[in-house]
Design an enzyme around this catalytic site. Sequence first.
Site, PDB file in Angstrom:
ATOM      1  N   SER A  79       4.111   3.670  -1.801  1.00 42.18           N
ATOM      2  CA  SER A  79       2.903   3.714  -0.979  1.00 42.18           C
ATOM      3  C   SER A  79       2.915   4.983  -0.140  1.00 42.18           C
ATOM      4  O   SER A  79       3.984   5.515   0.170  1.00 42.18           O
ATOM      5  CB  SER A  79       2.903   2.486  -0.060  1.00 42.18           C
ATOM      6  OG  SER A  79       2.004   2.659   0.998  1.00 42.18           O
TER       7      SER A  79
ATOM      8  N   TYR B 223       7.383  -2.374   6.010  1.00 37.70           N
ATOM      9  CA  TYR B 223       6.730  -2.044   4.734  1.00 37.70           C
ATOM     10  C   TYR B 223       7.074  -0.620   4.292  1.00 37.70           C
ATOM     11  O   TYR B 223       7.382  -0.370   3.115  1.00 37.70           O
ATOM     12  CB  TYR B 223       5.222  -2.208   4.919  1.00 37.70           C
ATOM     13  CG  TYR B 223       4.375  -1.976   3.700  1.00 37.70           C
ATOM     14  CD1 TYR B 223       4.252  -2.940   2.705  1.00 37.70           C
ATOM     15  CD2 TYR B 223       3.656  -0.784   3.565  1.00 37.70           C
ATOM     16  CE1 TYR B 223       3.450  -2.720   1.590  1.00 37.70           C
ATOM     17  CE2 TYR B 223       2.850  -0.560   2.465  1.00 37.70           C
ATOM     18  CZ  TYR B 223       2.747  -1.531   1.479  1.00 37.70           C
ATOM     19  OH  TYR B 223       1.945  -1.304   0.383  1.00 37.70           O
TER      20      TYR B 223
ATOM     21  N   LYS C  23       9.003   0.486   0.936  1.00 34.71           N
ATOM     22  CA  LYS C  23       8.352   1.363  -0.044  1.00 34.71           C
ATOM     23  C   LYS C  23       9.123   2.669  -0.232  1.00 34.71           C
ATOM     24  O   LYS C  23       9.145   3.229  -1.335  1.00 34.71           O
ATOM     25  CB  LYS C  23       6.903   1.636   0.375  1.00 34.71           C
ATOM     26  CG  LYS C  23       5.985   0.412   0.260  1.00 34.71           C
ATOM     27  CD  LYS C  23       6.020  -0.192  -1.131  1.00 34.71           C
ATOM     28  CE  LYS C  23       4.815  -1.038  -1.481  1.00 34.71           C
ATOM     29  NZ  LYS C  23       5.009  -1.756  -2.757  1.00 34.71           N
TER      30      LYS C  23
HETATM   31  P1  NAI Z   1      -2.626  -8.127  -3.397  1.00 33.38           P
HETATM   32  O1  NAI Z   1      -2.244  -8.905  -2.192  1.00 33.38           O
HETATM   33  O2  NAI Z   1      -3.981  -8.334  -3.974  1.00 33.38           O
HETATM   34  O3  NAI Z   1      -1.560  -8.330  -4.581  1.00 33.38           O
HETATM   35  C1  NAI Z   1      -0.220  -8.633  -4.383  1.00 33.38           C
HETATM   36  C2  NAI Z   1       0.106  -9.868  -5.199  1.00 33.38           C
HETATM   37  O4  NAI Z   1       1.515 -10.108  -5.147  1.00 33.38           O
HETATM   38  C3  NAI Z   1      -0.587 -11.119  -4.698  1.00 33.38           C
HETATM   39  O5  NAI Z   1      -1.368 -11.691  -5.732  1.00 33.38           O
HETATM   40  C4  NAI Z   1       0.566 -12.031  -4.269  1.00 33.38           C
HETATM   41  O6  NAI Z   1       0.317 -13.416  -4.482  1.00 33.38           O
HETATM   42  C5  NAI Z   1       1.712 -11.504  -5.121  1.00 33.38           C
HETATM   43  N1  NAI Z   1       3.025 -11.808  -4.554  1.00 33.38           N
HETATM   44  C6  NAI Z   1       3.387 -11.788  -3.256  1.00 33.38           C
HETATM   45  N2  NAI Z   1       4.665 -12.124  -3.128  1.00 33.38           N
HETATM   46  C7  NAI Z   1       5.156 -12.365  -4.374  1.00 33.38           C
HETATM   47  C8  NAI Z   1       6.418 -12.750  -4.871  1.00 33.38           C
HETATM   48  N3  NAI Z   1       7.461 -12.963  -4.051  1.00 33.38           N
HETATM   49  N4  NAI Z   1       6.573 -12.911  -6.208  1.00 33.38           N
HETATM   50  C9  NAI Z   1       5.521 -12.726  -7.056  1.00 33.38           C
HETATM   51  N5  NAI Z   1       4.278 -12.356  -6.612  1.00 33.38           N
HETATM   52  C10 NAI Z   1       4.099 -12.176  -5.292  1.00 33.38           C
HETATM   53  O7  NAI Z   1      -2.427  -6.578  -3.004  1.00 33.38           O
HETATM   54  P2  NAI Z   1      -2.599  -5.218  -3.830  1.00 33.38           P
HETATM   55  O8  NAI Z   1      -3.291  -4.276  -2.939  1.00 33.38           O
HETATM   56  O9  NAI Z   1      -3.126  -5.461  -5.177  1.00 33.38           O
HETATM   57  O10 NAI Z   1      -1.074  -4.731  -3.897  1.00 33.38           O
HETATM   58  C11 NAI Z   1      -0.369  -4.484  -5.108  1.00 33.38           C
HETATM   59  C12 NAI Z   1       0.783  -3.546  -4.808  1.00 33.38           C
HETATM   60  O11 NAI Z   1       0.264  -2.259  -4.423  1.00 33.38           O
HETATM   61  C13 NAI Z   1       1.690  -3.997  -3.666  1.00 33.38           C
HETATM   62  O12 NAI Z   1       3.021  -3.680  -3.965  1.00 33.38           O
HETATM   63  C14 NAI Z   1       1.201  -3.150  -2.501  1.00 33.38           C
HETATM   64  O13 NAI Z   1       2.186  -2.995  -1.506  1.00 33.38           O
HETATM   65  C15 NAI Z   1       0.879  -1.862  -3.217  1.00 33.38           C
HETATM   66  N6  NAI Z   1       0.002  -0.982  -2.482  1.00 33.38           N
HETATM   67  C16 NAI Z   1      -1.317  -1.284  -2.329  1.00 33.38           C
HETATM   68  C17 NAI Z   1      -2.138  -0.427  -1.643  1.00 33.38           C
HETATM   69  C18 NAI Z   1      -3.590  -0.662  -1.523  1.00 33.38           C
HETATM   70  O14 NAI Z   1      -4.291   0.237  -0.989  1.00 33.38           O
HETATM   71  N7  NAI Z   1      -4.120  -1.795  -1.978  1.00 33.38           N
HETATM   72  C19 NAI Z   1      -1.615   0.781  -0.979  1.00 33.38           C
HETATM   73  C20 NAI Z   1      -0.236   1.045  -1.272  1.00 33.38           C
HETATM   74  C21 NAI Z   1       0.528   0.170  -1.982  1.00 33.38           C
END
Ligand code: NAI
Length: 281
Positions: free
Chosen positions: A152, A165, A169
């Site tokens: 990130s 976080y 990351k």
């Molecule tokens: P999101 O919250 O929609 O997706 C994350 C998913 O991971 C959720 O569906 C959640 O239920 C699942 N999850 C959480 N803990 C878990 C576990 N222990 N085991 C299995 N699944 C688990 O968020 P998003 O934005 O789609 O994030 C995806 C990745 O991208 C994450 O790693 C986030 O940190 C990263 N990210 C996202 C950014 C953004 O702008 N959306 C920015 C930088 C990084």
Amino acid sequence: MGLLDGKVAIVTGAGGGIGRETALLFATEGAKVVVNDVGSERDGSGTGKAMADRVVDDIASAGGVAAPSYDSVATQEGADSLIKTAVDRFGRIDILINNAGILRDKTLFKMDVPMWDAVIAVHLTGTFLCTQGAARQMRAQGGGGAIVNTTSVSGMLGNFGQTNYSAAKAGIYGLTRTASIELQKYGIRVNAVAPIAKTRMTEDLPMFAKLGTLTPEHVAPAHLFLASEKSAEISGQVLSVAGGKMSIYKVVESPGKFKEGNNGVWTADEIAEHWEVISKV
Ligand code: NAI
């Protein structure tokens, strides 16, 4: 012909947001996809099967092949079970997308140990456990494979209110670099994406009120590129995706300056005096 025909891919955290789009795209490109999601809230609380099941259904309705996994990536048992699901259902693992994530933001002064531990466990430990499990399986298959982690801007550059976080990351960045070196001899490539997209994780950030056009659909092709033969020569890289913009992150060392005399031992005064040259990139 799809870019991932015959491949088996695990996408963690694929029940929503970026992971969901990647799972859908991978299935369209011919991969058999393990849709992993623990079904938690944004802060990691709770569990459920509905999120993963919905994406598996969407893939099946579109004619693709997918299997659900409800395991938490944050524990050894969960990661082991996830790897086993892929092998039991589809016989092998070619691609791992480490995407699962949670948020527990607080400033440094207010951060407590449970907030710290929960975020490190899902992001950093989860990435380690799944990478280790998938790499062992890939090696046992005779080598070859692609692993894509998720870092990130917060990890690469820092962000207010996210010591837990950003530490996780940035740790994933280091893990990606080292794993890419160690796994090279097995033909396993390890890269990372650093996305910015409007999801439940970020939807209340002020920037998305203005920049709602940064979507998970923009990020999924970066996963596809790094998972496919299109990036056959690329490993150890961080691909940043924000809407229509693609760029890469690199850690750079300045050319620096050698101390003359005194066996190369600097004084603090000399470091201060030459700081401009030492720090010039
Ligand atoms: P999101 O919250 O929609 O997706 C994350 C998913 O991971 C959720 O569906 C959640 O239920 C699942 N999850 C959480 N803990 C878990 C576990 N222990 N085991 C299995 N699944 C688990 O968020 P998003 O934005 O789609 O994030 C995806 C990745 O991208 C994450 O790693 C986030 O940190 C990263 N990210 C996202 C950014 C953004 O702008 N959306 C920015 C930088 C990084």
